[in-house]
Design an enzyme around this catalytic site. Structure first.
Site, PDB file in Angstrom:
ATOM      1  N   GLY A   1      27.393  57.130  21.716  1.00  0.00           N
ATOM      2  CA  GLY A   1      28.197  57.939  22.201  1.00  0.00           C
ATOM      3  C   GLY A   1      29.202  58.582  21.251  1.00  0.00           C
ATOM      4  O   GLY A   1      28.862  57.820  20.047  1.00  0.00           O
TER       5      GLY A   1
ATOM      6  N   ASN B   1      31.637  48.279  23.341  1.00  0.00           N
ATOM      7  CA  ASN B   1      32.253  49.960  23.658  1.00  0.00           C
ATOM      8  C   ASN B   1      31.551  50.471  24.886  1.00  0.00           C
ATOM      9  O   ASN B   1      32.003  51.550  25.226  1.00  0.00           O
ATOM     10  CB  ASN B   1      31.801  50.367  22.233  1.00  0.00           C
ATOM     11  CG  ASN B   1      32.155  52.032  22.365  1.00  0.00           C
ATOM     12  OD1 ASN B   1      33.100  52.286  22.451  1.00  0.00           O
ATOM     13  ND2 ASN B   1      30.988  52.563  22.398  1.00  0.00           N
TER      14      ASN B   1
ATOM     15  N   SER C   1      41.092  51.417  27.350  1.00  0.00           N
ATOM     16  CA  SER C   1      41.449  52.743  27.481  1.00  0.00           C
ATOM     17  C   SER C   1      43.028  52.608  27.867  1.00  0.00           C
ATOM     18  O   SER C   1      43.562  51.787  28.474  1.00  0.00           O
ATOM     19  CB  SER C   1      40.821  53.441  28.702  1.00  0.00           C
ATOM     20  OG  SER C   1      41.380  54.681  28.807  1.00  0.00           O
TER      21      SER C   1
ATOM     22  N   TYR D   1      38.019  52.906  37.380  1.00  0.00           N
ATOM     23  CA  TYR D   1      37.749  52.756  36.036  1.00  0.00           C
ATOM     24  C   TYR D   1      39.083  52.304  35.496  1.00  0.00           C
ATOM     25  O   TYR D   1      38.969  51.242  34.658  1.00  0.00           O
ATOM     26  CB  TYR D   1      37.779  54.415  35.313  1.00  0.00           C
ATOM     27  CG  TYR D   1      37.659  54.374  33.942  1.00  0.00           C
ATOM     28  CD1 TYR D   1      36.415  54.278  33.129  1.00  0.00           C
ATOM     29  CD2 TYR D   1      38.635  54.725  32.981  1.00  0.00           C
ATOM     30  CE1 TYR D   1      36.434  54.136  31.684  1.00  0.00           C
ATOM     31  CE2 TYR D   1      38.536  54.969  31.690  1.00  0.00           C
ATOM     32  CZ  TYR D   1      37.350  54.615  31.071  1.00  0.00           C
ATOM     33  OH  TYR D   1      37.137  54.601  29.705  1.00  0.00           O
TER      34      TYR D   1
ATOM     35  N   SER E   1      38.986  48.378  35.921  1.00  0.00           N
ATOM     36  CA  SER E   1      38.056  47.926  35.108  1.00  0.00           C
ATOM     37  C   SER E   1      38.579  47.774  33.588  1.00  0.00           C
ATOM     38  O   SER E   1      38.433  46.688  33.223  1.00  0.00           O
ATOM     39  CB  SER E   1      37.050  48.526  34.939  1.00  0.00           C
ATOM     40  OG  SER E   1      37.048  50.043  34.251  1.00  0.00           O
ATOM     41  N   LYS E   2      39.206  48.669  33.119  1.00  0.00           N
ATOM     42  CA  LYS E   2      40.002  48.622  31.854  1.00  0.00           C
ATOM     43  C   LYS E   2      41.021  47.711  31.682  1.00  0.00           C
ATOM     44  O   LYS E   2      41.163  46.880  30.609  1.00  0.00           O
ATOM     45  CB  LYS E   2      40.233  50.196  31.174  1.00  0.00           C
ATOM     46  CG  LYS E   2      38.984  50.979  30.945  1.00  0.00           C
ATOM     47  CD  LYS E   2      38.075  50.230  29.937  1.00  0.00           C
ATOM     48  CE  LYS E   2      36.836  51.511  29.629  1.00  0.00           C
ATOM     49  NZ  LYS E   2      36.004  50.581  28.662  1.00  0.00           N
TER      50      LYS E   2
ATOM     51  N   ILE F   1      40.250  61.041  23.230  1.00  0.00           N
ATOM     52  CA  ILE F   1      39.733  61.179  21.873  1.00  0.00           C
ATOM     53  C   ILE F   1      38.784  62.201  22.040  1.00  0.00           C
ATOM     54  O   ILE F   1      37.905  62.549  23.233  1.00  0.00           O
ATOM     55  CB  ILE F   1      38.949  60.055  21.608  1.00  0.00           C
ATOM     56  CG1 ILE F   1      39.828  58.749  21.465  1.00  0.00           C
ATOM     57  CG2 ILE F   1      38.476  60.062  20.136  1.00  0.00           C
ATOM     58  CD1 ILE F   1      41.042  58.749  20.559  1.00  0.00           C
TER      59      ILE F   1
END
Length: 245
Positions: free
Chosen positions: A16, A87, A139, A152, A155-156, A185
Site C-alpha cells: 500500500g 501496517n 489511526s 475500524y 480495532s485501532k 494521508i
C-alpha cells in the site's frame, strides 16, 4: 539513524501507499527488509526496485498461519529479527445499525487479533536476542471515532491499548512496543473520498493539508532506531495537528 543499517525488519501491508514508503525509506538506510502483503505483482515490483528487499506473500487474515509466517520470514532474514512494523489492515465501513456481525468480526479479527498474534510471535523471537522493536500502525480515528467506522475505530483503539500492555510486559527485556497514529494521508484510500468531504476533512486539520506517506515512514525510522530506545508504550501522532493527545 545510521544504526539501522543491516538491521532485519519485517513490514506488513508493504504494497500500500504507506507500506511502500516505509519499505523505500528503510531500504535507503541499508536495512534488510522482509516486505509482506497480498498483492504478488506489487511485491515483485518492490523486490525489483529496492536492493535490500526480500518478499513473502501473506494474508494476515490467516490467523492460524501467522506463527509459520514469522518462521518463514526469519528464514529469509537469516534467522534474526530486530523490528516488525505491523501496517496491514482493512476497512469495511457501515453505519452501526446496518453493520452486520461479519463486517464487525472481520475488521476486528484482521486489524486487532492478527496484529496481536504478529506481536506475540515476533516477541518470542526477540526474547532470544534480548532486544527488539515493534511498531504498530494505528489511526487518528482510533482516538477520535469516525462516522461509519465503529468496527475500524474499535480495532485501532484496541491496538493502542494492547501495545501499552505489551510494552509494560517486555520493557525489561529491551523490547519496545510503540504505535504511530496517522491522520489523513494521501493514499489510494483517501483518493476515493468525495472531494466535498475531503475539503471538510482538510478544514479540520490545522496544517490545512493531507499528510504524505513519507511522513509516516519518517516516524517509523525514528521509532525503529536507537534514538527512541527510551520511548515505550507511546503513540506518535502524525496528523498535521488534527488530534493532539
Amino acid at each position: 539513524m545510521n544504526d539501522l543499517k543491516n538491521k532485519n525488519i519485517i513490514v506488513t501491508g508493504a504494497t500500500g501507499g504507506i507500506g511502500n514508503s516505509i519499505v523505500k525509506k528503510l531500504n535507503e538506510l541499508g536495512v534488510n527488509v522482509l516486505a509482506s502483503g497480498t498483492k504478488e505483482e506489487k511485491l515483485e515490483e518492490l523486490k525489483k526496485n529496492f536492493s535490500n528487499v526480500k518478499i513473502l506473500k501473506f494474508d494476515i487474515s490467516q490467523i492460524d498461519n501467522i506463527e509459520t509466517f514469522i518462521e518463514n520470514a526469519l528464514k529469509e532474514l537469516d534467522g534474526n529479527l530486530d523490528c516488525i512494523i505491523n501496517n496491514a489492515g482493512i476497512t469495511q465501513d457501515n453505519l452501526a445499525i446496518r453493520m452486520n456481525l461479519d463486517e464487525w468480526k472481520r475488521v476486528i479479527e484482521i486489524n486487532l487479533t492478527s496484529t496481536f498474534l504478529m506481536c506475540k510471535f515476533a516477541i518470542k523471537k526477540m526474547l532470544k536476542n534480548k532486544r527488539g522493536k515493534i511498531i504498530n500502525i494505528t489511526s487518528v480515528v482510533g482516538h477520535t471515532g469516525n462516522l461509519g467506522q465503529s468496527n475500524y475505530t474499535a480495532s485501532k483503539a484496541g491496538i493502542i491499548a494492547m501495545s501499552k500492555s505489551l510494552a509494560i510486559e517486555y520493557a525489561k527485556k529491551n523490547i519496545n512496543v510503540n504505535c504511530i497514529s496517522p491522520g489523513f494521508i494521501k493514499t489510494a484510500m483517501t483518493d476515493k473520498i468525495d472531494e466535498k468531504f475531503k475539503e471538510s476533512i482538510i478544514s479540520k486539520i490545522p496544517s490545512a493539508k493531507l499528510g504524505e506517506p513519507d511522513d509516516i515512514a519518517n516516524a517509523v525510522l525514528f521509532l525503529a532506531s536507537s534514538q527512541s530506545d527510551y520511548i515505550n508504550g507511546e503513540t506518535l501522532h502524525v496528523n498535521g495537528g488534527m488530534y493532539m493527545a
